[in-house]
Design a protein around this motif. Structure first.
Motif, PDB file in Angstrom:
ATOM      1  N   MET A   1       3.553   1.554  13.456  1.00 50.78           N
ATOM      2  CA  MET A   1       2.939   1.819  12.154  1.00 50.78           C
ATOM      3  C   MET A   1       3.047   0.578  11.262  1.00 50.78           C
ATOM      4  SD  MET A   1       3.914   4.787   9.419  1.00 50.78           S
ATOM      5  CE  MET A   1       3.066   4.896   7.852  1.00 50.78           C
ATOM      6  N   THR A   2       1.926   0.163  10.700  1.00 48.97           N
ATOM      7  CA  THR A   2       1.919  -1.012   9.829  1.00 48.97           C
ATOM      8  C   THR A   2       1.924  -0.581   8.362  1.00 48.97           C
ATOM      9  OG1 THR A   2      -0.491  -1.070   9.899  1.00 48.97           O
ATOM     10  CG2 THR A   2       0.698  -2.425  11.515  1.00 48.97           C
ATOM     11  N   THR A   3       2.333  -1.515   7.536  1.00 49.24           N
ATOM     12  CA  THR A   3       2.391  -1.272   6.095  1.00 49.24           C
ATOM     13  C   THR A   3       1.713  -2.417   5.380  1.00 49.24           C
ATOM     14  OG1 THR A   3       4.516  -0.159   6.357  1.00 49.24           O
ATOM     15  CG2 THR A   3       3.936  -0.881   4.130  1.00 49.24           C
ATOM     16  N   LYS A   4       0.929  -2.073   4.364  1.00 47.30           N
ATOM     17  CA  LYS A   4       0.271  -3.109   3.588  1.00 47.30           C
ATOM     18  C   LYS A   4       1.217  -3.640   2.516  1.00 47.30           C
ATOM     19  CE  LYS A   4      -4.498  -1.573   4.299  1.00 47.30           C
ATOM     20  NZ  LYS A   4      -5.774  -1.197   3.650  1.00 47.30           N
ATOM     21  N   VAL A   5       0.934  -4.850   2.056  1.00 49.32           N
ATOM     22  CA  VAL A   5       1.779  -5.496   1.064  1.00 49.32           C
ATOM     23  C   VAL A   5       1.948  -4.633  -0.171  1.00 49.32           C
ATOM     24  CG1 VAL A   5       1.891  -7.436  -0.565  1.00 49.32           C
ATOM     25  CG2 VAL A   5       1.340  -7.862   1.838  1.00 49.32           C
ATOM     26  N   TYR A   6       0.847  -4.098  -0.709  1.00 51.97           N
ATOM     27  CA  TYR A   6       0.950  -3.318  -1.941  1.00 51.97           C
ATOM     28  C   TYR A   6       1.771  -2.051  -1.728  1.00 51.97           C
ATOM     29  CZ  TYR A   6      -2.512   0.271  -0.665  1.00 51.97           C
ATOM     30  OH  TYR A   6      -3.177   1.328  -0.069  1.00 51.97           O
ATOM     31  N   GLU A   7       1.697  -1.468  -0.530  1.00 53.42           N
ATOM     32  CA  GLU A   7       2.486  -0.269  -0.246  1.00 53.42           C
ATOM     33  C   GLU A   7       3.980  -0.594  -0.219  1.00 53.42           C
ATOM     34  OE1 GLU A   7      -0.618   2.265   2.570  1.00 53.42           O
ATOM     35  OE2 GLU A   7       0.581   0.636   3.477  1.00 53.42           O
ATOM     36  N   ALA A   8       4.309  -1.702   0.411  1.00 48.33           N
ATOM     37  CA  ALA A   8       5.712  -2.120   0.463  1.00 48.33           C
ATOM     38  C   ALA A   8       6.243  -2.406  -0.934  1.00 48.33           C
ATOM     39  CB  ALA A   8       5.850  -3.358   1.347  1.00 48.33           C
ATOM     40  N   LEU A   9       5.441  -3.094  -1.748  1.00 45.34           N
ATOM     41  CA  LEU A   9       5.867  -3.422  -3.105  1.00 45.34           C
ATOM     42  C   LEU A   9       6.005  -2.178  -3.977  1.00 45.34           C
ATOM     43  CD1 LEU A   9       3.803  -6.667  -3.840  1.00 45.34           C
ATOM     44  CD2 LEU A   9       6.269  -6.494  -3.473  1.00 45.34           C
ATOM     45  N   ASN A  10       5.076  -1.272  -3.848  1.00 51.12           N
ATOM     46  CA  ASN A  10       5.142  -0.044  -4.655  1.00 51.12           C
ATOM     47  C   ASN A  10       6.397   0.757  -4.324  1.00 51.12           C
ATOM     48  OD1 ASN A  10       2.761  -0.619  -5.940  1.00 51.12           O
ATOM     49  ND2 ASN A  10       1.493   0.753  -4.682  1.00 51.12           N
ATOM     50  N   TRP A  11       6.667   0.910  -3.023  1.00 56.60           N
ATOM     51  CA  TRP A  11       7.875   1.654  -2.635  1.00 56.60           C
ATOM     52  C   TRP A  11       9.137   0.957  -3.138  1.00 56.60           C
ATOM     53  CZ3 TRP A  11      11.669  -0.573   0.479  1.00 56.60           C
ATOM     54  CH2 TRP A  11      12.812   0.246   0.653  1.00 56.60           C
ATOM     55  N   ALA A  12       9.221  -0.345  -2.883  1.00 60.28           N
ATOM     56  CA  ALA A  12      10.433  -1.083  -3.238  1.00 60.28           C
ATOM     57  C   ALA A  12      10.652  -1.118  -4.749  1.00 60.28           C
ATOM     58  CB  ALA A  12      10.358  -2.508  -2.695  1.00 60.28           C
ATOM     59  N   SER A  13       9.585  -1.299  -5.502  1.00 61.55           N
ATOM     60  CA  SER A  13       9.705  -1.343  -6.964  1.00 61.55           C
ATOM     61  C   SER A  13      10.233  -0.025  -7.500  1.00 61.55           C
ATOM     62  CB  SER A  13       8.350  -1.667  -7.598  1.00 61.55           C
ATOM     63  OG  SER A  13       7.892  -2.937  -7.195  1.00 61.55           O
TER      64      SER A  13
END
Length: 289
Positions: A1-13
């Protein structure tokens, strides 16, 4: 499963904010793992991140949320436009300290004059990661710059930073100015960003500071002035005339440090200078006697 940059940033933020840390840490960590600068990160928000990058990023976000400083995770921090190695043995560079460096550089030509300014010896007491000493050497290369610290581990970091940035410094291990006194060194400028936090402030500080940065670089007795008292008594053994003393201080400590300095140097011009946030940050003393 891949993750997009904005998804990773939204979760982490969101995760970091839930744990009372700044969302901006997410961007710093993802830049660290992708090798991208901030502009590229923001233009690649739809890009897919591979599994290995996501795993490392996720692990580091959890570390940051648990209180580990982001600078200790990435291993570096920027100061005066240059990247420095940092770890648990040194204080993490603060932007306010750049104002101390700037004030010294601004004052050198007006106080010393062209001839003297070309042949200065500067001492940075409690150099830590070496940010002040290295910056002064690189910005005023005609000076001889000496750096002291009581911590062998901190000096190792400072030496590596100076070497990687091409700054030729002389290092001394020992307590405050004592190793320079023993070596018979004299200097026209003595600068220090010593520990100045009162012990009573410990409980109100965030975990990512008090639990991860070296205690000896943070706390200085009941009123936070212990190191200033000891250092100021040593100044006459090293400071030449004309001479300049530049200290970083904590908010509200300006008049107390000024009074301590005036005891040793009653004829000196001593100024308490506010930082960009209008908080007391620098005490600058200039003496010709």
């Amino acid at each position: 499963m891949t993750t997009k940059v904005y998804e990773a940033l939204n979760w982490a933020s969101s995760f970091l904010e839930e744990h009372h840390y700044e969302a901006q840490i997410a961007h710093i960590l993802l830049q660290h793992h992708t090798g991208w600068n901030r502009t590229k990160l923001l233009t690649e928000v739809q890009a897919q991140l591979d599994t290995k990058t996501i795993e490392k990023f996720t692990a580091d976000v959890h570390q940051a949320a648990a209180g580990k400083p982001v600078q200790h995770i990435t291993g570096n921090e920027t100061f005066y436009g240059r990247s420095y190695i940092v770890n648990q043995h040194v204080l993490i560079p603060r932007p306010e300290t750049e104002e101390l460096v700037e004030k010294i550089l601004e004052t050198i030509p007006t106080f010393f004059g062209e001839t003297e300014a070309a042949n200065l010896t500067i001492v940075d007491v409690g150099t830590g990661s070496g940010i002040i000493a290295t910056s002064l050497k690189l910005e005023h290369p005609q000076s001889r710059v000496l750096a002291s610290d009581i911590s062998f581990e901190a000096l190792a970091v400072a030496k590596k930073n100076a070497s990687e940035l091409g700054a030729k410094l002389d290092f001394f291990e020992g307590d405050l100015l004592q190793p320079l006194i023993e070596a018979g060194e004299q200097a026209s400028i003595i600068v220090s960003n010593p520990p100045y936090i009162p012990e009573g402030d410990r409980d109100s500080m965030k975990e990512n500071v008090k639990d991860h940065e070296p205690e000896g670089a943070l706390f200085a007795g009941k009123d936070g002035l212990t190191i200033y008292r000891r250092l100021i008594k040593q100044l006459p053994a090293v400071l030449k005339t004309p001479g300049m003393i530049a200290f970083e201080i904590g908010h509200g400590q300006g008049e107390d440090v000024k009074k301590l300095l005036s005891t040793e140097y009653p004829q000196a011009q001593i100024d308490v200078i506010n930082d960009i946030n209008k908080k007391q940050r620098i005490v600058l003393a200039k003496t010709r006697t």
